[in-house]
Design an enzyme around this catalytic site. Structure first.
Site, PDB file in Angstrom:
ATOM      1  N   THR A  27     104.420 111.488  74.301  1.00  0.00           N
ATOM      2  CA  THR A  27     105.614 110.352  74.287  1.00  0.00           C
ATOM      3  C   THR A  27     104.929 109.155  75.171  1.00  0.00           C
ATOM      4  O   THR A  27     104.593 109.194  76.237  1.00  0.00           O
ATOM      5  CB  THR A  27     106.832 110.935  75.213  1.00  0.00           C
ATOM      6  OG1 THR A  27     107.497 111.982  74.302  1.00  0.00           O
ATOM      7  CG2 THR A  27     107.756 109.823  75.410  1.00  0.00           C
ATOM      8  N   GLN A 100     106.643 115.509  65.449  1.00  0.00           N
ATOM      9  CA  GLN A 100     107.175 116.584  66.444  1.00  0.00           C
ATOM     10  C   GLN A 100     108.620 116.183  66.612  1.00  0.00           C
ATOM     11  O   GLN A 100     109.016 114.995  66.785  1.00  0.00           O
ATOM     12  CB  GLN A 100     106.754 116.504  67.455  1.00  0.00           C
ATOM     13  CG  GLN A 100     107.253 117.613  68.690  1.00  0.00           C
ATOM     14  CD  GLN A 100     106.714 117.546  70.087  1.00  0.00           C
ATOM     15  OE1 GLN A 100     107.010 116.660  70.857  1.00  0.00           O
ATOM     16  NE2 GLN A 100     106.369 118.707  70.688  1.00  0.00           N
ATOM     17  N   TYR A 179     114.096 120.731  76.465  1.00  0.00           N
ATOM     18  CA  TYR A 179     114.946 119.848  75.710  1.00  0.00           C
ATOM     19  C   TYR A 179     115.968 120.826  74.812  1.00  0.00           C
ATOM     20  O   TYR A 179     115.977 121.826  75.069  1.00  0.00           O
ATOM     21  CB  TYR A 179     113.999 118.884  74.768  1.00  0.00           C
ATOM     22  CG  TYR A 179     113.190 117.843  75.701  1.00  0.00           C
ATOM     23  CD1 TYR A 179     113.729 117.040  76.531  1.00  0.00           C
ATOM     24  CD2 TYR A 179     111.989 118.094  75.586  1.00  0.00           C
ATOM     25  CE1 TYR A 179     113.238 116.190  77.302  1.00  0.00           C
ATOM     26  CE2 TYR A 179     111.171 117.416  76.660  1.00  0.00           C
ATOM     27  CZ  TYR A 179     111.735 116.392  77.495  1.00  0.00           C
ATOM     28  OH  TYR A 179     110.970 115.534  77.983  1.00  0.00           O
ATOM     29  N   ARG A 226     106.908 124.495  68.816  1.00  0.00           N
ATOM     30  CA  ARG A 226     106.331 124.597  70.227  1.00  0.00           C
ATOM     31  C   ARG A 226     107.723 125.151  71.007  1.00  0.00           C
ATOM     32  O   ARG A 226     108.705 124.783  70.907  1.00  0.00           O
ATOM     33  CB  ARG A 226     106.046 123.128  70.686  1.00  0.00           C
ATOM     34  CG  ARG A 226     105.513 123.225  72.000  1.00  0.00           C
ATOM     35  CD  ARG A 226     104.741 121.806  72.216  1.00  0.00           C
ATOM     36  NE  ARG A 226     103.690 121.908  72.945  1.00  0.00           N
ATOM     37  CZ  ARG A 226     103.161 121.064  73.807  1.00  0.00           C
ATOM     38  NH1 ARG A 226     103.689 119.828  74.010  1.00  0.00           N
ATOM     39  NH2 ARG A 226     101.938 121.053  74.506  1.00  0.00           N
TER      40      ARG A 226
HETATM   41  C1  FNR Z   1     103.448 114.979  77.322  1.00  0.00           C
HETATM   42  N1  FNR Z   1     103.772 116.292  77.010  1.00  0.00           N
HETATM   43  C2  FNR Z   1     104.373 116.257  75.585  1.00  0.00           C
HETATM   44  N2  FNR Z   1     104.768 117.401  75.029  1.00  0.00           N
HETATM   45  C3  FNR Z   1     105.690 117.476  74.087  1.00  0.00           C
HETATM   46  O1  FNR Z   1     105.937 118.583  73.452  1.00  0.00           O
HETATM   47  N3  FNR Z   1     106.265 116.125  73.424  1.00  0.00           N
HETATM   48  C4  FNR Z   1     105.818 115.051  73.990  1.00  0.00           C
HETATM   49  O2  FNR Z   1     106.448 114.000  73.432  1.00  0.00           O
HETATM   50  C5  FNR Z   1     105.146 115.033  75.175  1.00  0.00           C
HETATM   51  N4  FNR Z   1     104.980 113.715  75.825  1.00  0.00           N
HETATM   52  C6  FNR Z   1     104.243 113.877  76.863  1.00  0.00           C
HETATM   53  C7  FNR Z   1     103.763 112.634  77.367  1.00  0.00           C
HETATM   54  C8  FNR Z   1     102.749 112.346  78.382  1.00  0.00           C
HETATM   55  C9  FNR Z   1     102.427 111.104  78.982  1.00  0.00           C
HETATM   56  C10 FNR Z   1     102.494 113.645  78.990  1.00  0.00           C
HETATM   57  C11 FNR Z   1     101.186 113.582  80.086  1.00  0.00           C
HETATM   58  C12 FNR Z   1     102.493 114.700  78.402  1.00  0.00           C
HETATM   59  C13 FNR Z   1     102.948 117.311  76.954  1.00  0.00           C
HETATM   60  C14 FNR Z   1     101.626 117.357  76.229  1.00  0.00           C
HETATM   61  O3  FNR Z   1     102.044 117.704  75.069  1.00  0.00           O
HETATM   62  C15 FNR Z   1     100.558 118.499  76.720  1.00  0.00           C
HETATM   63  O4  FNR Z   1     101.412 119.785  76.907  1.00  0.00           O
HETATM   64  C16 FNR Z   1     100.271 118.510  78.255  1.00  0.00           C
HETATM   65  O5  FNR Z   1      99.906 116.977  78.587  1.00  0.00           O
HETATM   66  C17 FNR Z   1      99.001 119.174  78.559  1.00  0.00           C
HETATM   67  O6  FNR Z   1      97.982 118.859  78.027  1.00  0.00           O
HETATM   68  P1  FNR Z   1      96.655 118.033  78.674  1.00  0.00           P
HETATM   69  O7  FNR Z   1      97.035 116.786  78.705  1.00  0.00           O
HETATM   70  O8  FNR Z   1      96.467 118.893  79.853  1.00  0.00           O
HETATM   71  O9  FNR Z   1      95.538 118.384  77.622  1.00  0.00           O
HETATM   72  C1  8K6 Z   2     108.015 114.943  76.756  1.00  0.00           C
HETATM   73  C2  8K6 Z   2     108.270 113.585  76.924  1.00  0.00           C
HETATM   74  C3  8K6 Z   2     108.700 113.114  78.127  1.00  0.00           C
HETATM   75  C4  8K6 Z   2     107.904 112.275  78.664  1.00  0.00           C
HETATM   76  C5  8K6 Z   2     107.684 112.210  80.006  1.00  0.00           C
HETATM   77  C6  8K6 Z   2     106.192 112.360  80.061  1.00  0.00           C
HETATM   78  C7  8K6 Z   2     105.834 113.173  81.375  1.00  0.00           C
HETATM   79  C8  8K6 Z   2     104.637 112.552  82.128  1.00  0.00           C
HETATM   80  C9  8K6 Z   2     103.729 114.010  82.778  1.00  0.00           C
HETATM   81  C10 8K6 Z   2     104.592 114.302  83.844  1.00  0.00           C
HETATM   82  C11 8K6 Z   2     104.177 115.504  84.159  1.00  0.00           C
HETATM   83  C12 8K6 Z   2     105.025 116.358  84.687  1.00  0.00           C
HETATM   84  C13 8K6 Z   2     104.514 117.950  84.762  1.00  0.00           C
HETATM   85  C14 8K6 Z   2     105.381 118.599  85.221  1.00  0.00           C
HETATM   86  C15 8K6 Z   2     104.963 120.049  85.552  1.00  0.00           C
HETATM   87  C16 8K6 Z   2     105.759 120.604  86.567  1.00  0.00           C
HETATM   88  C17 8K6 Z   2     104.908 121.863  87.155  1.00  0.00           C
HETATM   89  C18 8K6 Z   2     105.716 122.705  88.088  1.00  0.00           C
END
Ligand code: FNR
Ligand code: 8K6
Length: 347
Positions: A27, A100, A179, A226
């Site tokens: 996202t 997705q 979600y 997923r």
């Molecule tokens: C995500 N992730 C995520 N997952 C998902 O199913 N739909 C989404 O829209 C998003 N958006 C999203 C935004 C951002 C900024 C992050 C960092 C993560 C989770 C992502 O698909 C993935 O599972 C994690 O980032 C772990 O993989 P990496 O980043 O360690 O390779």
């Molecule tokens: C999934 C779409 C929502 C957009 C937000 C992006 C999330 C940014 C990354 C934040 C990482 C949070 C990881 C949470 C892991 C918790 C482990 C205890």
């Protein structure tokens, strides 16, 4: 060793991927005010077309699913046209791309769509404020009626048909990360006592109905899923959830989808009630193609594939930092390290 990642992979008779590296859904909150993909998004995805499969950022099936600013949709003709530019550009560069599809359920906020309430399985609010919009707290959701659940299923099906219309190779159902679909699968967010709650079979009913509706509309060969059996984001896990996923995963396997994808940020996280990590649990309950993800490097990811832990490797944050991730690996160049400030811009 890394060669494993560059082997083509046949998902099914319809789809073969050029390599085993998948762009994880990310996202980015960069769609325009009408939730239409922009030219910057076209270019961003086109630059990553050398991954075996791009899974887009989560895309709204309808307006009341929105929980973050500027997340794109696939429910208006203009949004479909906007996505067609993305899929054309990716295909022109030789790539494949799935959309997705999500509805954020109780993580949605009426602020975004001008509504009165958000829908979820049960009236259990998420604590806290919205990321990026700290002045907004989450609201108490309205438990969806049976008629509203049927409409949600139909709207997931329609969004999948819209995705095919927009030129996508398929869709991934976002059943992970707390979600709407995931909210039905966990006891901490589902306290229903009707046919959608209380037992594993009931809690899996809505997710399976969405899977079936989408498979019927666009074909199971083009449908991925997923899931997050461990609760870790937007909801709490509960030991009773294990039975729900023990029931769900074989049901999903029977449906012969394109793939199953682990929904996790860090796959080294262990869940007591799953007896290990999310990917270990999913692999032991599901024989089809599994996409692993979560803090993997090319080395650890290819080792995991060789050890049979999963079949394809999804990469998230490193692909934000390196649009040319695949070619850098192939030419043995150093990868740029990801940091959160990179979220401000699409490169
Ligand atoms: C995500 N992730 C995520 N997952 C998902 O199913 N739909 C989404 O829209 C998003 N958006 C999203 C935004 C951002 C900024 C992050 C960092 C993560 C989770 C992502 O698909 C993935 O599972 C994690 O980032 C772990 O993989 P990496 O980043 O360690 O390779
Ligand atoms: C999934 C779409 C929502 C957009 C937000 C992006 C999330 C940014 C990354 C934040 C990482 C949070 C990881 C949470 C892991 C918790 C482990 C205890």
């Amino acid at each position: 060793m890394l060669d494993t990642l560059f082997h083509p992979f046949k998902l099914n008779d319809t789809l073969t991927l050029n390599n085993r590296i998948v762009m994880a859904p990310l996202t980015r909150c960069m769609a325009d005010d009408d939730l239409i993909p922009t030219q910057a998004m076209v270019d961003y995805y086109a630059r990553r077309a050398d991954t075996g499969l791009i899974i887009t950022e989560a895309v709204l099936i309808r307006a009341d699913g929105q929980g973050y600013p500027h997340t794109p949709g696939l429910f208006t003709p203009q949004q479909i046209d906007g996505w067609r530019k993305v899929t054309d550009a990716v295909h022109k560069n030789g790539g494949k791309i799935f959309a997705q599809l999500w509805h954020t359920g109780r993580v949605a906020h009426p602020f975004f769509f001008g509504g009165e309430y958000v829908l979820a399985p049960s009236a259990i609010a998420l604590e806290g404020t919205l990321p990026r919009m700290r002045e907004l707290t989450y609201t108490m959701p309205k438990p969806a009626t049976t008629a509203e659940i049927e409409q949600l299923v139909a709207d997931f099906g329609q969004a999948a048909a819209n995705a095919i219309d927009a030129g996508f190779d398929g869709v991934e159902i976002h059943g992970a990360n707390g979600y709407l679909i995931d909210q039905f699968l966990h006891f901490s967010t589902n306290e229903r006592d009707d046919e959608f709650g209380g037992t594993a079979e009931n809690m899996a009913r809505f997710p399976l109905a969405v899977i079936d509706a989408i498979s019927q509309r666009i074909g199971r060969d083009r449908t991925g899923l997923r899931l997050s059996p461990g609760g870790y984001f937007n909801l709490e896990g509960d030991a009773r959830d294990r039975a729900v996923f023990d029931y769900l995963l074989p049901e999903v396997e029977k449906r012969c989808l394109a793939y199953l994808h682990v929904g996790i940020f860090d796959d080294s996280m262990n869940f007591d009630y799953l007896d290990g990590s999310a990917s270990q649990y999913m692999r032991s309950h599901y024989q089809g193609t599994l996409i692993g993800v979560g803090c993997y490097s090319p080395q650890t990811g290819s080792e995991a594939i060789e050890a049979g832990k999963f079949d394809l490797l999804a990469i998230g944050r490193p692909l934000i930092a390196n649009p040319d991730y695949v070619s850098k690996l192939q030419t043995k160049q150093t990868l740029v390290a990801y940091d959160d400030t990179m979220l401000a811009q699409l490169i």
